[in-house]
Write a protein that holds these residues in place. Structure first.
Motif, mmCIF file in Angstrom:
data_model
loop_
_atom_site.group_PDB
_atom_site.id
_atom_site.type_symbol
_atom_site.label_atom_id
_atom_site.label_comp_id
_atom_site.label_asym_id
_atom_site.label_seq_id
_atom_site.Cartn_x
_atom_site.Cartn_y
_atom_site.Cartn_z
ATOM 1 N N TYR A 111 0.833 -1.207 0.000
ATOM 2 C CA TYR A 111 0.000 0.000 0.000
ATOM 3 C C TYR A 111 0.872 1.263 0.000
ATOM 4 C CZ TYR A 111 -2.900 3.745 1.869
ATOM 5 O OH TYR A 111 -3.502 4.951 2.068
ATOM 6 N N LYS A 112 1.905 1.291 0.865
ATOM 7 C CA LYS A 112 2.756 2.475 0.952
ATOM 8 C C LYS A 112 3.571 2.664 -0.332
ATOM 9 C CE LYS A 112 2.980 4.901 4.008
ATOM 10 N NZ LYS A 112 2.141 6.108 4.213
ATOM 11 N N HIS A 113 3.992 1.560 -0.970
ATOM 12 C CA HIS A 113 4.713 1.667 -2.234
ATOM 13 C C HIS A 113 3.812 2.256 -3.319
ATOM 14 C CE1 HIS A 113 7.643 0.797 -5.303
ATOM 15 N NE2 HIS A 113 6.725 0.133 -5.996
ATOM 16 N N ALA A 114 2.593 1.749 -3.400
ATOM 17 C CA ALA A 114 1.652 2.275 -4.396
ATOM 18 C C ALA A 114 1.369 3.763 -4.135
ATOM 19 C CB ALA A 114 0.353 1.472 -4.356
ATOM 20 N N GLN A 115 1.231 4.139 -2.866
ATOM 21 C CA GLN A 115 0.992 5.545 -2.511
ATOM 22 C C GLN A 115 2.183 6.409 -2.931
ATOM 23 O OE1 GLN A 115 0.831 6.283 1.697
ATOM 24 N NE2 GLN A 115 -0.430 8.111 1.448
ATOM 25 N N TRP A 116 3.392 5.891 -2.738
ATOM 26 C CA TRP A 116 4.588 6.634 -3.119
ATOM 27 C C TRP A 116 4.647 6.830 -4.641
ATOM 28 C CZ3 TRP A 116 9.350 4.632 -5.336
ATOM 29 C CH2 TRP A 116 10.380 5.564 -5.338
ATOM 30 N N ILE A 117 4.304 5.784 -5.401
ATOM 31 C CA ILE A 117 4.292 5.887 -6.865
ATOM 32 C C ILE A 117 3.256 6.920 -7.311
ATOM 33 C CG2 ILE A 117 3.772 4.606 -8.999
ATOM 34 C CD1 ILE A 117 6.430 3.795 -7.841
ATOM 35 N N ARG A 118 2.051 6.877 -6.700
ATOM 36 C CA ARG A 118 1.014 7.867 -7.048
ATOM 37 C C ARG A 118 1.496 9.286 -6.754
ATOM 38 N NH1 ARG A 118 -2.412 4.261 -4.391
ATOM 39 N NH2 ARG A 118 -2.502 5.659 -2.595
ATOM 40 N N ASP A 119 2.138 9.468 -5.598
ATOM 41 C CA ASP A 119 2.639 10.799 -5.242
ATOM 42 C C ASP A 119 3.689 11.283 -6.240
ATOM 43 O OD1 ASP A 119 0.967 10.838 -3.060
ATOM 44 O OD2 ASP A 119 2.546 10.345 -1.593
ATOM 45 N N LEU A 120 4.561 10.363 -6.690
ATOM 46 C CA LEU A 120 5.564 10.743 -7.685
ATOM 47 C C LEU A 120 4.909 11.210 -8.983
ATOM 48 C CD1 LEU A 120 8.489 8.153 -7.469
ATOM 49 C CD2 LEU A 120 8.540 10.563 -6.925
ATOM 50 N N HIS A 121 3.881 10.479 -9.429
ATOM 51 C CA HIS A 121 3.177 10.864 -10.667
ATOM 52 C C HIS A 121 2.518 12.230 -10.504
ATOM 53 C CE1 HIS A 121 3.933 7.282 -12.947
ATOM 54 N NE2 HIS A 121 3.384 6.488 -12.023
ATOM 55 N N VAL A 122 1.906 12.464 -9.355
ATOM 56 C CA VAL A 122 1.249 13.753 -9.114
ATOM 57 C C VAL A 122 2.274 14.882 -9.115
ATOM 58 C CG1 VAL A 122 0.022 15.096 -7.356
ATOM 59 C CG2 VAL A 122 -0.725 12.788 -7.875
ATOM 60 N N ILE A 123 3.399 14.664 -8.457
ATOM 61 C CA ILE A 123 4.435 15.703 -8.394
ATOM 62 C C ILE A 123 4.996 15.994 -9.778
ATOM 63 C CG2 ILE A 123 6.777 16.172 -7.543
ATOM 64 C CD1 ILE A 123 5.953 14.713 -4.953
ATOM 65 N N LYS A 124 5.244 14.926 -10.562
ATOM 66 C CA LYS A 124 5.763 15.137 -11.918
ATOM 67 C C LYS A 124 4.776 15.919 -12.781
ATOM 68 C CE LYS A 124 8.936 11.246 -12.329
ATOM 69 N NZ LYS A 124 9.212 9.962 -12.997
ATOM 70 N N SER A 125 3.488 15.583 -12.673
ATOM 71 C CA SER A 125 2.497 16.302 -13.485
ATOM 72 C C SER A 125 2.383 17.765 -13.043
ATOM 73 C CB SER A 125 1.136 15.614 -13.408
ATOM 74 O OG SER A 125 0.610 15.707 -12.100
ATOM 75 N N ILE A 126 2.468 18.002 -11.749
ATOM 76 C CA ILE A 126 2.411 19.379 -11.254
ATOM 77 C C ILE A 126 3.615 20.169 -11.745
ATOM 78 C CG2 ILE A 126 2.617 20.786 -9.148
ATOM 79 C CD1 ILE A 126 0.868 18.714 -7.733
ATOM 80 N N MET A 127 4.806 19.566 -11.681
ATOM 81 C CA MET A 127 6.010 20.266 -12.130
ATOM 82 C C MET A 127 5.973 20.547 -13.635
ATOM 83 S SD MET A 127 8.988 18.473 -9.841
ATOM 84 C CE MET A 127 10.312 19.436 -10.526
ATOM 85 N N LYS A 128 5.433 19.605 -14.388
ATOM 86 C CA LYS A 128 5.341 19.805 -15.836
ATOM 87 C C LYS A 128 4.381 20.947 -16.167
ATOM 88 C CE LYS A 128 5.275 17.043 -19.974
ATOM 89 N NZ LYS A 128 5.201 15.706 -20.526
ATOM 90 N N SER A 129 3.217 20.945 -15.502
ATOM 91 C CA SER A 129 2.263 22.031 -15.756
ATOM 92 C C SER A 129 2.824 23.368 -15.271
ATOM 93 C CB SER A 129 0.926 21.734 -15.086
ATOM 94 O OG SER A 129 1.081 21.634 -13.690
ATOM 95 N N GLN A 130 3.621 23.363 -14.198
ATOM 96 C CA GLN A 130 4.229 24.593 -13.706
ATOM 97 C C GLN A 130 5.236 25.138 -14.721
ATOM 98 O OE1 GLN A 130 6.733 24.108 -10.280
ATOM 99 N NE2 GLN A 130 6.510 26.247 -9.653
#
Length: 189
Positions: A111-130
């Motif tokens: 569960y924590k690994h999947a949460q970490w992967i989701r957080d990485l995807h969210v951060i990457k998408s936020i940085m790209k849009s920024q």
């Protein structure tokens, strides 16, 4: 009138014979004469030192058989009989319970690994849009772009609290780091 001055190690030479000056102190002084001490006084001092050491050795030999008590290890009988101090882990766990705990731990890790992967995807998408937004802002106005990339101190104070391994103890008065020195000093130390 012409004065030629050359100085080397605070020693000055002047051309004109009537022109002189005092130089700085060179921090030198004559050697002190050694004081002569009576040989009987020296022998008496050495004898006193020897007697002191012999007395100390005798004291240490006298107390060599005594064991030094360790008060930190000794516990009061009332505390040993206290039911509040009983350890809940003293009961051995069954094989089924051990397997259940292992499977729970594995599920938690997944569960924590999947949460970490989701957080990485969210951060990457936020940085790209920024990055895209900053490029467009720079094209529109350089002043607004400079204000947008300035460092903001409001985002620095960051604190996080999360789950701990054990639940908190109710009505626990935590120590504030002060203590009273109660170590007993012995002759042999």
């Amino acid at each position: 009138m012409l004065f030629l001055v050359s100085s080397s190690r605070n020693i000055s030479t002047y051309i004109h014979p009537l022109y002189f000056r005092a130089t700085e102190v060179l921090l030198g002084e004559p050697l002190k004469k050694k004081k002569r001490i009576d040989p009987a006084v020296v022998r008496a001092r050495e004898e006193r030192k020897r007697k002191k050491l012999q007395k100390r050795v005798r004291q240490l030999e006298k107390h060599a058989t005594h064991m030094k008590p360790i008060f930190e290890i000794d516990t009061l009988p009332e505390l040993l009989q206290n039911e509040k101090r009983s350890c809940h882990l003293s009961v051995p766990l069954s094989e089924k319970e051990i397997e259940r705990r292992k499977s729970l731990e594995k599920e938690w890790c997944k569960y924590k690994h999947a949460q970490w992967i989701r957080d990485l995807h969210v951060i990457k998408s936020i940085m790209k849009s920024q990055e895209i937004a900053l490029k467009e802002l720079k094209a529109v106005s350089k002043q607004l772009y400079k204000r947008a990339v300035e460092f903001d101190d409001l985002y620095m104070p960051y604190s996080v609290t999360g789950p701990v391994y054990t639940p908190p103890i109710k009505n626990y008065d935590s120590p504030d780091g002060e203590y009273i020195e109660t170590t007993v000093k012995y002759v042999g130390e």
